[in-house]
Design an enzyme around this catalytic site. Structure first.
Site, short mmCIF file in Angstrom:
data_model
loop_
_atom_site.label_atom_id
_atom_site.label_comp_id
_atom_site.label_asym_id
_atom_site.label_seq_id
_atom_site.Cartn_x
_atom_site.Cartn_y
_atom_site.Cartn_z
N ASP A 1 -44.30 1.71 23.10
CA ASP A 1 -43.23 1.16 24.14
C ASP A 1 -42.16 2.39 24.26
O ASP A 1 -41.86 2.41 25.75
CB ASP A 1 -42.53 -0.01 23.42
N GLU B 1 -25.28 -6.46 20.06
CA GLU B 1 -26.54 -6.55 20.77
C GLU B 1 -26.34 -8.17 20.75
O GLU B 1 -26.09 -8.84 19.78
CB GLU B 1 -27.58 -6.30 19.92
N HIS C 1 -25.96 6.36 15.01
CA HIS C 1 -25.22 6.28 16.21
C HIS C 1 -23.82 6.37 16.07
O HIS C 1 -23.06 7.35 16.77
CB HIS C 1 -25.58 5.09 17.02
N ARG D 1 -23.08 -8.03 24.43
CA ARG D 1 -23.61 -6.85 24.21
C ARG D 1 -22.72 -5.47 24.70
O ARG D 1 -22.11 -5.91 25.65
CB ARG D 1 -24.93 -6.53 25.16
#
Length: 570
Positions: free
Chosen positions: A94, A295, A319, A420
């Site tokens: 993906d 999210e 991150h 989000r």
């Protein structure tokens, strides 16, 4: 300025650093071209005698010093005969289909790729070249502000895409790939980039096979490695050790795509190019810093992968910690990659090891809202029953250095929350002896100046200031000085993978993670992760679509902080 003068030039000569810097000129003309990212000017011109007659020989001229150049049949052609071969390992996955191939096409569409390049997909699936092209063509899009010739450019790009099926640990299969690459490179000086879009447990097998059997003999060979880089300090160090059995540190590009996001890259510009901010960037004026990731969806079938890592490893240790390091670092000596990474490492080494008392973990539970049912994390069929893996975490981190001593850096990351987004919130200290404090009532937090850098979605930078409401009475209001990127810069913002792929091709390492930087990051989180697992800490449950567990509010209150995203409607 570096000047290269040629004599006896062919009637037409093409000199290319990449397709965006290519120029052609006749034998009697002169070329000046800026090399990408270096701001270095190369000037090409015929070398003549004082009377204007062509001379035999050629020379470099660098800062006024003449240096001889070895004679050759065609120096100019040597500069052009380079090619880049990009191999996406794990091409049927993906990530490759949704991010890597579209990013490569976007670079091609905007003329950022070299003139000569080839893209190969490599995976175990049995596919033909046409089947690969058909698969990736469904995810390719053109820029919204430059749609002309989209279908033509797409077809041209797809014709440069090929496929080779092979086992990830087979040197024989990589040797066959090497032969196919050589056919496409057609004798040019080959530079090769391998993107490892595969699970980390087969990184070393692929690197062993590709480095031994498919490395470039004359040009460079580089490997982009996707996170996660291990599960803790020990596994990360072992992965690095194994990779370095076959590669040098300079060949390894550890990618964290958040470092390629526009607003993250703008952090250093905002701070170091604006006098108004740099003097305030310390404990003297900043009360706390919040790094928030949320999210509004759950694992959705990816629970098997996620359960092995959890939200702390998946988001916070990489991150958010990378953003923190960029935010808090001292002014680097230059914008050179090593200077910037040196300062980031100093910040990470100055940070306290995380303790369980400064962390709250949560896990989303099932919830019904508006007649619609949302599943719990453990309802995901790929998640083990009774899993204690956190889908939410909040933490308070501290940097023990002169600039940031005592300032809490609050991190928060979670899935299945009410919205989000990803943002950095800088809350400044209260105005001492504020003349207008009575106008704010008892809640002085409402009077707090706050700088917000919204990384996604709807990229923006805004500063909360206190302002008088127009009218005859003295009423104060909190207002935003807002830079909304979609209004100020109507051009579409490139995807993070585009920037990072381009940097890897050009050898720019500034946004990639060095091994000692990785070690320092894991040293902060590994003891906490070990304690969570050994003590089998039960995460606090929170409803799907909520603001997260209540414990996160208590953690913030412990340091006299209020989460800025919960009361902000901007």
């Amino acid at each position: 300025m570096t000047i290269l003068r040629f004599h006896q030039l062919p009637s037409s000569l093409s000199i290319a650093f990449s397709s965006r810097h290519e120029r052609s000129f006749s034998g009697s003309s002169e070329l000046v071209a800026l090399t990408p990212r270096r701001n270095q000017c190369w000037r090409y011109s015929p070398l003549k005698s004082s009377n204007g007659s062509p001379l035999a020989g050629a020379s470099w001229k660098d800062d006024g010093k003449e240096m001889p150049v070895p004679k050759g049949p065609d120096i100019g052609s040597q500069l052009t005969e380079n090619t880049v071969s990009i191999t996406v390992v794990g091409a049927s996955g993906d990530l490759a289909k949704k991010k890597i191939f579209p990013a490569l096409f976007a670079l091609y569409y905007e003329d950022y790729l070299p003139q000569h390049f080839t893209v190969f997909g490599y995976a175990r699936s049995k596919l033909t070249d046409d089947e690969l092209r058909d698969t990736i063509s469904k995810t390719l899009t053109c820029r919204v502000d430059k749609r002309e010739n989209c279908s033509d450019k797409m077809e041209q790009f797809l014709q440069r895409c090929f496929y080779h099926s092979g086992q990830y640990g087979s040197e024989v299969d990589f040797c066959e790939l090497d032969n196919k690459l050589k056919e496409k490179e057609e004798g040019k000086t080959a530079n090769r980039l391998f993107y490892l879009s595969i699970p980390p447990n087969i990184f070393v097998d692929v690197v062993r096979g590709a480095s031994r059997s498919a490395s470039s003999l004359k040009g460079w060979t580089r490997f982009i490695v996707e996170k996660p880089f291990g599960r803790d300090s020990e596994s990360s160090s072992e992965l690095t050790r194994c990779l370095k059995m076959y590669l040098t540190e300079e060949q390894i590009f550890r990618i964290d795509h958040y470092l390629g996001k526009e607003l993250v890259e703008n952090l250093s510009v905002l701070r170091f190019a604006n006098l108004v901010f740099e003097p305030l960037w310390s404990r003297n004026y900043i009360r706390n810093v919040q790094l928030i990731f949320s999210e509004d969806f759950g694992t959705e079938g990816r629970g098997g992968y996620f359960d092995h890592y959890g939200i702390i490893r998946d988001i916070m240790q990489n991150h958010l910690l990378q953003i923190l390091a960029l935010f808090a670092m001292e002014t680097p000596v230059s914008l050179d990659a090593e200077d910037i990474r040196n300062e980031k490492v100093k910040v990470l080494r100055s940070m306290r090891v995380l303790k369980l008392d400064d962390v709250v973990v949560g896990q989303y539970k099932g919830h019904t809202k508006g007649g619609k049912s949302f599943p719990a994390y453990t309802d995901d069929p790929t998640v083990p029953k009774g899993s204690l893996t956190p889908t939410f975490a909040a933490a308070a981190l501290f940097i023990d250095n002169a600039r940031w001593d005592g300032v809490p850096f609050l991190m928060k990351a979670g899935k299945a929350l009410h919205r989000r987004g990803a943002e950095i919130r800088v809350q400044f200290r209260h105005v001492p002896g504020n003349l207008y404090k009575r106008k704010f009532g008892t809640d002085l937090d409402k009077a707090t100046n706050e700088l917000v850098i919204r990384v996604q979605p709807n990229e923006a930078i805004y500063l909360k200031i206190n302002n008088k409401v127009p009218g005859l009475s003295m009423r104060l209001d909190s207002s935003n000085l807002n830079l909304l990127y979609s209004e100020r810069y109507p051009r579409e913002i490139p995807d993070a993978y585009e920037r990072l792929l381009l940097d890897a091709i050009e050898g720019e390492r500034r946004l990639f993670i060095r091994s000692d930087e990785l070690d320092a990051a894991w040293a902060i989180f590994s003891p906490l992760l070990r304690e969570l697992e050994e003590k089998k800490v039960v995460p606090e449950l929170y409803p799907y679509g909520s603001r997260g567990p209540v414990g996160a509010h208590y953690l913030a209150a412990k340091y006299n902080v209020r989460w800025g995203d919960l009361s902000d409607s901007s």
